[in-house]
Scaffold this active site. Structure first.
Site, PDB file in Angstrom:
ATOM      1  N   THR A 205       6.179  -2.307 -20.567  1.00  0.00           N
ATOM      2  CA  THR A 205       4.689  -2.459 -20.476  1.00  0.00           C
ATOM      3  C   THR A 205       4.529  -1.776 -18.905  1.00  0.00           C
ATOM      4  OG1 THR A 205       2.598  -3.362 -20.710  1.00  0.00           O
ATOM      5  CG2 THR A 205       4.208  -4.872 -19.594  1.00  0.00           C
ATOM      6  N   ASN A 206       3.185  -1.938 -18.480  1.00  0.00           N
ATOM      7  CA  ASN A 206       2.986  -1.616 -17.252  1.00  0.00           C
ATOM      8  C   ASN A 206       2.145  -2.745 -16.269  1.00  0.00           C
ATOM      9  OD1 ASN A 206       0.146  -0.950 -17.548  1.00  0.00           O
ATOM     10  ND2 ASN A 206       1.063   0.979 -18.759  1.00  0.00           N
ATOM     11  N   ARG A 207       1.843  -2.530 -15.177  1.00  0.00           N
ATOM     12  CA  ARG A 207       1.182  -3.699 -14.535  1.00  0.00           C
ATOM     13  C   ARG A 207      -0.449  -3.900 -14.856  1.00  0.00           C
ATOM     14  NH1 ARG A 207       4.218  -5.475 -10.191  1.00  0.00           N
ATOM     15  NH2 ARG A 207       6.048  -4.178  -9.720  1.00  0.00           N
ATOM     16  N   SER A 208      -0.933  -3.001 -15.597  1.00  0.00           N
ATOM     17  CA  SER A 208      -2.264  -2.858 -15.957  1.00  0.00           C
ATOM     18  C   SER A 208      -2.731  -4.600 -16.340  1.00  0.00           C
ATOM     19  CB  SER A 208      -2.725  -1.906 -16.966  1.00  0.00           C
ATOM     20  OG  SER A 208      -4.040  -2.105 -17.510  1.00  0.00           O
ATOM     21  N   ALA A 271      -4.243   2.085 -19.302  1.00  0.00           N
ATOM     22  CA  ALA A 271      -3.095   2.757 -18.791  1.00  0.00           C
ATOM     23  C   ALA A 271      -1.979   2.597 -20.075  1.00  0.00           C
ATOM     24  CB  ALA A 271      -2.586   1.488 -17.776  1.00  0.00           C
TER      25      ALA A 271
END
Ligand code: CTP
Length: 392
Positions: A205-208, A271
């Protein structure tokens, strides 16, 4: 969000009166001017000084002791809204019957401002036909009733009658006071990062945090829009907003593309992962292997499809998360993806974008540009919605 709004906060005498202190502080934090009014019974539950210290002016409690000979009409005429939290059975009964025995009930009868009433009492009292009849009468007259919740009551009893949560009360106040400039518009907002599975227990995943998307959905709802939120994190969705779940980039693609025709405005704040594992292992990958190869392949950028296929009356808004050359990179994405607007943020700056409660954005259309300086994501959301309204 409540800047320049004058709110009379009425507090009647129930155990939930202590919660009015937090409500007052939160209203002041949101920019409102709060004039507190307490009934004489409320003074038995909390000190006048406490409420005075956290409101915008000292508490008023009496029709007779003020320098102002007619404090109730002054308060009632100046108010943009009157909020009563908590509202006891007695207060509700007097208000419904038009009896003005004290400053609070006199102010309620002397105002043309919208009134939000938050009842709190024991379950038996709340369910009593007399109270329910009074509540129905007030509802019919246009008073907004924020229903009490289920939970533990004074004395340890369990049931319906607890004052509604502070967040619920505040959203009702904001909903009443917000100008409905997005009425009759259907808006789809995507939000949060996607999760691309590696095996049954792991994902990329990402930091969103999803906060900017939630703020957009909430602001649009407050402004009268019919809002649908597509997100991988449905638990935090704001009240009043329809939620559709999508975990992966492909699921988000499918949900958005299946529904997009119905919407006047699509705001792609999510994101969405640009890469996903090419192969998803059916079984958990064991660490005993020592290492594992993970080949990543591109996901499909469906914002391009949205931009190319949009109806003439549809507005498509993308986001650009950049770490350099903010405006030129964003302008390139605006053109390549055939967007009406792009919201660019430099996510390498402190306080901007992913995981923060704040953001700083430059909103770009083919021939205009708006900048919203570092602020709470709700203020950024209103700036984005303002820009959308300007170009429509
Ligand atoms: N987006 C999308 N589908 C993807 C990836 C992104 O619809 N598979 C959308 C995002 O929701 C966002 C916009 O495209 O509104 C821009 O995303 P961003 O990550 O800033 O740019 P990319 O186009 O992915 O380019 P890069 O990562 O190379 O900057």
């Amino acid at each position: 969000m409540l800047s320049d709004k004058r709110i009379v906060l009425g507090v009647s005498g129930g155990i939930a009166a202590y919660k009015s202190v937090e409500i007052s502080r939160r209203l002041v934090d949101a920019g409102a001017f709060v004039s507190p009014v307490m009934s004489s019974a409320a003074k038995k539950f909390i000190g006048e000084l406490t409420l005075s210290a956290l409101a915008s002016e000292p508490v008023k409690t009496s029709l007779w002791e003020d320098e102002d000979p007619i404090p109730h009409t002054t308060l009632g005429q100046q108010a943009d809204l009157i909020l009563v939290a908590p509202a006891t059975a007695k207060l509700i009964g007097n208000y419904a019957a038009g009896i003005s025995g004290d400053l609070l009930t006199a102010t309620l009868l002397a105002t043309k401002a919208p009134v939000v009433l938050c009842p709190a009492m024991h379950t038996e009292m709340w369910e009593h036909q007399a109270v329910q009849d009074n509540i129905n009468t007030l509802r019919e007259r246009g008073v907004i009733i924020v229903d009490p919740e289920d939970g533990i009551l004074a004395g340890g009893d369990l049931g319906k009658g607890r004052l509604a949560g502070v967040e619920t009360i505040l959203s009702n106040v904001e909903l009443v006071l917000t100008k409905k400039d997005l009425l009759n518009l259907k808006i789809l907002v995507t939000s949060g990062g996607t999760r691309e599975p590696i095996d049954p227990v792991r994902y990329i995943t990402n930091r969103s945090s999803g906060k900017q998307g939630y703020a957009l959905a909430e602001a649009a709802f407050m402004r009268g829009a019919d809002v649908t939120l597509v997100t991988s994190m449905p638990d935090f969705a704001p009240v009043g907003v329809k939620v559709l779940c999508a975990e992966t980039a492909q699921e988000m693609n499918d949900v958005v593309m299946r529904n997009q025709e119905d919407f006047d405005i699509v705001i792609m704040a999510a994101a969405i992962a640009d890469f996903r594992p090419e192969l998803i292992s059916e079984q958990k990958i064991k660490k005993i292997k020592g290492s594992t190869d993970l080949k990543l392949i591109n996901t499909h950028d469906f914002l391009v499809d949205l931009g190319k296929g949009k109806r003439p009356s549809q507005t498509i808004v993308g986001f650009a998360a950049e770490t350099e050359d903010l405006e030129s990179n964003a302008m390139e994405k605006l053109k390549r993806k055939h967007l009406d607007l792009i919201v660019a943020n430099n996510v390498s700056l402190p306080g901007v974008g992913f995981s923060y409660d704040t953001n700083e954005v430059t909103i770009i259309s083919e021939d205009s540009k708006w900048t919203v300086p570092l602020s709470d994501k709700r203020i950024i959301a209103d700036g984005i919605l303002d820009a959308i309204l300007e170009i429509r």
